[in-house]
Design a protein around this motif. Structure first.
Motif, PDB file in Angstrom:
ATOM      1  N   PRO A 145       1.034  -1.015   0.424  1.00  0.00           N
ATOM      2  CA  PRO A 145       0.065   0.150   0.236  1.00  0.00           C
ATOM      3  C   PRO A 145       0.755   1.157   0.177  1.00  0.00           C
ATOM      4  CG  PRO A 145      -0.431  -1.553   2.091  1.00  0.00           C
ATOM      5  CD  PRO A 145       0.496  -1.612   1.490  1.00  0.00           C
ATOM      6  N   VAL A 146       1.905   0.649   0.669  1.00  0.00           N
ATOM      7  CA  VAL A 146       3.001   2.143   0.611  1.00  0.00           C
ATOM      8  C   VAL A 146       4.249   1.501  -0.251  1.00  0.00           C
ATOM      9  CG1 VAL A 146       4.367   3.832   2.079  1.00  0.00           C
ATOM     10  CG2 VAL A 146       1.899   3.143   2.480  1.00  0.00           C
ATOM     11  N   ARG A 147       4.682   2.450  -0.784  1.00  0.00           N
ATOM     12  CA  ARG A 147       5.829   1.988  -2.054  1.00  0.00           C
ATOM     13  C   ARG A 147       6.728   3.388  -2.343  1.00  0.00           C
ATOM     14  NH1 ARG A 147       2.687  -0.456  -7.286  1.00  0.00           N
ATOM     15  NH2 ARG A 147       1.403   0.760  -6.471  1.00  0.00           N
ATOM     16  N   VAL A 148       8.160   3.459  -2.137  1.00  0.00           N
ATOM     17  CA  VAL A 148       9.289   4.260  -2.145  1.00  0.00           C
ATOM     18  C   VAL A 148      10.221   3.583  -3.878  1.00  0.00           C
ATOM     19  CG1 VAL A 148      11.452   5.215  -1.354  1.00  0.00           C
ATOM     20  CG2 VAL A 148       9.382   5.567  -0.258  1.00  0.00           C
ATOM     21  N   GLU A 149      10.005   5.341  -4.433  1.00  0.00           N
ATOM     22  CA  GLU A 149      11.071   4.729  -5.494  1.00  0.00           C
ATOM     23  C   GLU A 149      12.200   5.558  -6.345  1.00  0.00           C
ATOM     24  OE1 GLU A 149      11.398   2.567 -10.350  1.00  0.00           O
ATOM     25  OE2 GLU A 149       9.489   2.743  -8.729  1.00  0.00           O
ATOM     26  N   LEU A 192      10.906   0.129  -1.873  1.00  0.00           N
ATOM     27  CA  LEU A 192      10.759  -0.523  -0.464  1.00  0.00           C
ATOM     28  C   LEU A 192       9.409  -0.432  -1.082  1.00  0.00           C
ATOM     29  CD1 LEU A 192      12.354   2.119   1.577  1.00  0.00           C
ATOM     30  CD2 LEU A 192      13.192  -0.801   1.139  1.00  0.00           C
ATOM     31  N   GLY A 193       8.920  -1.377  -0.429  1.00  0.00           N
ATOM     32  CA  GLY A 193       6.950  -1.484   0.133  1.00  0.00           C
ATOM     33  C   GLY A 193       7.015  -1.635   1.282  1.00  0.00           C
ATOM     34  N   ALA A 194       6.051  -1.233   2.017  1.00  0.00           N
ATOM     35  CA  ALA A 194       5.561  -1.524   3.046  1.00  0.00           C
ATOM     36  C   ALA A 194       4.156  -1.320   3.492  1.00  0.00           C
ATOM     37  CB  ALA A 194       5.796   0.041   3.638  1.00  0.00           C
ATOM     38  N   GLY A 235       8.459  -5.403   1.403  1.00  0.00           N
ATOM     39  CA  GLY A 235       9.748  -5.522  -0.323  1.00  0.00           C
ATOM     40  C   GLY A 235      10.940  -4.652   0.086  1.00  0.00           C
ATOM     41  N   LEU A 236      11.872  -4.819  -0.659  1.00  0.00           N
ATOM     42  CA  LEU A 236      13.221  -4.815  -1.102  1.00  0.00           C
ATOM     43  C   LEU A 236      14.270  -4.491  -1.802  1.00  0.00           C
ATOM     44  CD1 LEU A 236      15.525  -2.683   0.318  1.00  0.00           C
ATOM     45  CD2 LEU A 236      16.628  -4.234   1.382  1.00  0.00           C
ATOM     46  N   ARG A 237      14.237  -3.836  -2.862  1.00  0.00           N
ATOM     47  CA  ARG A 237      14.596  -4.576  -4.113  1.00  0.00           C
ATOM     48  C   ARG A 237      15.790  -3.081  -4.573  1.00  0.00           C
ATOM     49  NH1 ARG A 237      16.671  -3.618  -9.110  1.00  0.00           N
ATOM     50  NH2 ARG A 237      16.519  -5.630 -10.724  1.00  0.00           N
ATOM     51  N   HIS A 238      17.407  -3.476  -3.930  1.00  0.00           N
ATOM     52  CA  HIS A 238      18.473  -2.626  -4.660  1.00  0.00           C
ATOM     53  C   HIS A 238      19.552  -3.500  -5.158  1.00  0.00           C
ATOM     54  CE1 HIS A 238      21.456   0.117  -2.175  1.00  0.00           C
ATOM     55  NE2 HIS A 238      21.228   0.062  -3.082  1.00  0.00           N
ATOM     56  N   GLU A 239      19.507  -2.332  -6.745  1.00  0.00           N
ATOM     57  CA  GLU A 239      20.505  -2.470  -7.325  1.00  0.00           C
ATOM     58  C   GLU A 239      21.639  -1.544  -7.563  1.00  0.00           C
ATOM     59  OE1 GLU A 239      20.452  -3.837 -12.327  1.00  0.00           O
ATOM     60  OE2 GLU A 239      18.525  -3.009 -11.345  1.00  0.00           O
ATOM     61  N   GLY A 240      22.493  -1.786  -7.908  1.00  0.00           N
ATOM     62  CA  GLY A 240      23.720  -0.940  -7.541  1.00  0.00           C
ATOM     63  C   GLY A 240      24.800  -1.063  -8.947  1.00  0.00           C
ATOM     64  N   TRP A 241      25.167  -0.301  -9.756  1.00  0.00           N
ATOM     65  CA  TRP A 241      26.246  -0.239 -10.520  1.00  0.00           C
ATOM     66  C   TRP A 241      27.520   0.517 -10.627  1.00  0.00           C
ATOM     67  CZ3 TRP A 241      20.915   0.452 -10.982  1.00  0.00           C
ATOM     68  CH2 TRP A 241      20.491   0.074 -11.987  1.00  0.00           C
ATOM     69  N   GLU A 242      28.268   0.148 -10.351  1.00  0.00           N
ATOM     70  CA  GLU A 242      30.185   0.341  -9.781  1.00  0.00           C
ATOM     71  C   GLU A 242      30.448   0.712 -11.067  1.00  0.00           C
ATOM     72  OE1 GLU A 242      30.844  -1.515  -6.713  1.00  0.00           O
ATOM     73  OE2 GLU A 242      29.288  -2.310  -5.831  1.00  0.00           O
ATOM     74  N   LEU A 243      31.816   1.735 -11.106  1.00  0.00           N
ATOM     75  CA  LEU A 243      32.545   2.036 -12.648  1.00  0.00           C
ATOM     76  C   LEU A 243      34.248   1.260 -11.939  1.00  0.00           C
ATOM     77  CD1 LEU A 243      34.930   3.833 -13.306  1.00  0.00           C
ATOM     78  CD2 LEU A 243      33.082   3.734 -13.979  1.00  0.00           C
TER      79      LEU A 243
END
Length: 751
Positions: free
Chosen positions: A168-172, A285-287, A295-303
């Motif tokens: 019901p509450v999401r942050v992106e 983040l879903g809460a 729910g937690l989704r975390h994706e990274g890009w590194e040089l």
């Protein structure tokens, strides 16, 4: 260890090497005296992507005092390439014609004086066949691919997509952290000399056995023929590891038949060594409406550089932070024409916890919930990514004590609601965490009939107080005074110790010291009970202890240590190994061969081990100029047994200050046309000064952990910096209503 011993260890102690450092007696590697040294100076590339076609050395060789100039043409195949961190291919230097990045070492000038070497290096002309370079993210020609994680598989759990869709509450949001460079006070330095087939190296190293192994591999020689000496290090933070420069200075010394000394310039340190890579990250983040993460989704890009797959994959840290049943993570590397990055204080956690802790603040705002309460709701005593209980986790105790001291209850939750004249006031918080790693080690202890002890181990003193940690541990375990203990470290002729990284150093060297001391106690006790003329004749050796310079038993029986030692020959030398629970015994052989061995905080099957903390920050932003000030910080940490509170406070302060620097000041700027660092000195690379850090209060929350290791020690060197950048960013949002997701936060971003 008994509780009374733990309490006895928690006593502020002045550093045993403090006087030597402040009086100049302490020998840092470049201070080590050698007879008749020659001096080296690096020639570095002026372009970022090219092939070297030729050199013009005439003007350089004409400089009086020049002895030799190394290039790929005359020495390129004389030694094997340096393997760097050993996880993947690395950029080369003098091995061939390829230029991988601007500032790459392409030649080394050797001369009778430093001035002559520097003058000649400036006169070396390098001819290139250049290509258009890629500076980094978004540059034409930069290549992206999924990362091969350095620290094991990335956490995945449940069904994130379904959980996020139903939340019901999401942050992106997307977050960015910049390139940062170590800039330790001590420059990168190497001195080498040969005695027959034996090579001696004076060089700052966070793992002298590993550095020795890497150099021996380059020269295809036995490790026993290489001696590495690094008694003191003037700041490491992950940068003082195997380096390409070492092999070339060793080769130069061999060619000349005399010692050669190199001290790189500050500018050269930006390109010839490692740094913290910039990142781009996305978080979802879903809460529930009461704040529980679903729910937690975390994706990274590194040089990284063209050939290297180096990455820190900090999603391994963020996925373990809060209770959540559905976790999805991913990490990618982006190859560009840059030097290879490397470890820098809390390598995964500093950039990745910035994103998570900022996103948690965004979620708290969306829920109209206090951000500390959101973290309380999602606190957990079980590692959600690995399923193991935490050996101890005092996160909310840290928040509670810090909040009370800070006055968090006075915070008006509405952004831009608090002010003081022309200053907008904001309060922000964020979590600090770092795994409680520990490594194997060996030690040699020699007890004299005078009741003094010499402790010998190939440990590393980075300025963190390692000599004092060993002295305190040995003194307390043997019932002596700290002044009775002499510690020798930083030499590969001494028993091996794991690399000083991952905040394992204190736990590793303290635990091996305690094991060595138990061997001393047992030997003295067994000899005493076997001697029927002694007060302890026929008694149980297990109940005897060392205390106040005496061997002590039940019924107040005592014997002066000077008498006990006579029974074993007047002196007693013991050697002992420490293999952390969860590692196989054969790791000691690997350690002696210079392999980097460590038990990570999530490496056990019975528990996850980590230190935790909470940062609370007050920010003030001038409503007219947008100048940012940090008048007040309260940080609380729980990290098990604290060996020396005096040194611990210093480490926590340093971490907090560097965290503020990460938030507001530090960034290595890149000319995207030439892939060149443009602020490669301390004149333009911004760091905070005293006026930027008026008040930091450190709270050490008591914590006893009987699982993490025998002495209950968790590392503290890196946890102090983690999360501070997010705490500052969250406070800026509270003060201004502006959410800055790209570091550093400077006034132009608030205009």
């Amino acid at each position: 260890m008994p509780d009374d011993m733990l309490n006895a260890m928690a006593k502020p102690t002045v550093r045993v090497d403090g006087a030597a450092k402040v009086t100049g007696v302490a020998c840092f590697p470049s201070d080590e005296p050698v007879e008749n040294p020659a001096y080296a100076y690096l020639v570095t590339s002026t372009v970022a992507r090219a092939e070297i076609t030729s050199f013009d050395l005439a003007a350089a060789t004409a400089v009086p005092g020049v002895l030799d100039i190394l290039t790929h043409e005359n020495v390129g195949r004389d030694i094997k390439p340096n393997r760097g961190f050993g996880m993947s291919a690395n950029t080369t230097t003098l091995e061939g014609t390829r230029v991988w990045h601007q500032g790459q070492t392409v030649a080394v000038v050797i001369a009778e004086t430093f001035e002559a070497a520097r003058d000649a290096a400036a006169r070396v002309v390098v001819h290139y066949e250049t290509q258009e370079p890629s500076a980094g993210f978004g540059s034409p020609g930069a290549h992206e691919e999924p990362a091969t994680p350095m620290f094991g598989p990335l956490p995945q759990k449940g069904d994130f997509d379904a959980a996020f869709a139903a939340a019901p509450v999401r942050v992106e949001a997307e977050y960015e952290t910049p390139t940062q460079h170590h800039n330790a006070i001590e420059l990168f330095t190497t001195t080498c000399f040969w005695e027959g087939d034996t090579l001696t190296v004076y060089e700052p190293s966070q793992y002298i056995y590993g550095s020795r192994a890497a150099l021996a591999e380059q020269f295809e020689m036995a490790q026993g023929n290489v001696r590495y000496v690094s008694r003191f290090i003037g700041g490491g933070f992950g940068s003082k590891g195997p380096s390409a420069r070492t092999g070339w200075i060793a080769l130069a010394a061999k060619r000349l038949g005399r010692p050669v000394k190199l001290v790189t310039s500050r500018q050269q340190g930006f390109t010839t060594e490692t740094y913290r890579a910039e990142t781009r990250q996305t978080i979802k983040l879903g809460a529930t409406r009461d704040g529980r993460l679903t729910g937690l989704r975390h994706e990274g890009w590194e040089l990284t550089s063209r050939p290297s797959g180096y990455n820190v994959a900090g999603v391994g840290a963020t996925a373990t932070m809060y209770a959540c049943d559905n976790i999805q993570t991913a990490v990618n590397v982006v190859h560009a024409d840059r030097n290879t990055p490397g470890f820098m204080r809390a390598p995964p956690e500093v950039p990745y916890m910035f994103a998570l802790e900022s996103a948690m603040d965004e979620l708290a705002f969306a829920l109209k919930m206090d951000p500390i309460e959101l973290r309380r709701i999602n606190d957990t005593q079980v590692d959600p990514a690995h399923g193991h209980p935490y050996s101890s986790r005092s996160l909310m105790q840290c928040y509670d004590q810090a909040a009370e001291r800070f006055g968090w209850s006075e915070r008006n939750p509405e952004p831009r609601s608090m002010s003081d004249g022309d200053w907008l006031v904001g309060y922000g918080c964020a979590t600090a965490t770092y795994p409680a790693n520990v490594g194997p080690a060996s030690i040699r202890l020699t007890l004299s009939k005078a009741g003094t002890v010499i402790a010998e181990l190939a440990g590393h003193e980075l300025g963190t107080g390692a000599y004092t940690v060993v002295a305190i541990t040995v003194a307390r375990q043997l019932g002596l005074e700290v002044a009775d203990v002499t510690v020798h470290m930083g030499d590969s002729t001494l028993p091996p110790v794991a690399l000083a990284g991952g905040s394992n150093n204190a736990a590793t060297i303290s635990n091996v010291s305690a094991i060595g001391c138990e061997s001393v106690r047992r030997r003295l006790a067994e000899a005493a009970v076997a001697d029927m003329a002694s007060p302890f004749g026929g008694k149980d050796a297990a109940v005897l202890r060392l205390e106040g310079g005496n061997l002590v038993g039940p019924g107040n029986l005592t014997e002066p240590l000077v008498q006990s030692i006579e029974r074993v020959g007047g002196t007693l030398t013991v050697e002992a190994d420490y293999v952390p629970e969860g590692l196989p015994p054969e790791v000691m052989d690997a350690l002696r061969q210079g392999q980097a061995v460590m038990l990570p905080g999530h490496g056990r099957q019975d528990a996850t081990t980590a230190a935790f903390g909470a940062h609370l920050v007050e920010i003030r932003v001038n409503r007219h100029t947008r100048e940012i000030r940090v008048p007040r910080i309260v940080s609380a940490f729980a990290a098990g047994t604290i060996i020396n509170p005096m040194a611990a406070r210093s480490q926590y302060l340093g971490g907090a200050i560097w965290g503020v620097s990460s938030a507001l000041h530090e960034a290595t700027e890149i000319d995207r046309r030439s892939a060149r660092y443009v602020n490669h000195d301390l004149g333009e690379y911004l760091v905070p000064v005293n006026a930027d850090i008026p008040s930091i209060e450190i709270i050490m929350v008591p914590e006893t952990d009987t699982i993490v290791n025998p002495l209950g020690i968790k590392g503290i060197g890196e946890v102090g910096i983690v999360g501070m950048n997010a705490a500052v960013a969250n406070a800026v949002f509270h003060a201004t209503g502006q959410r800055i997701r790209k570091l550093p936060i400077r006034l132009e971003k608030l205009l």
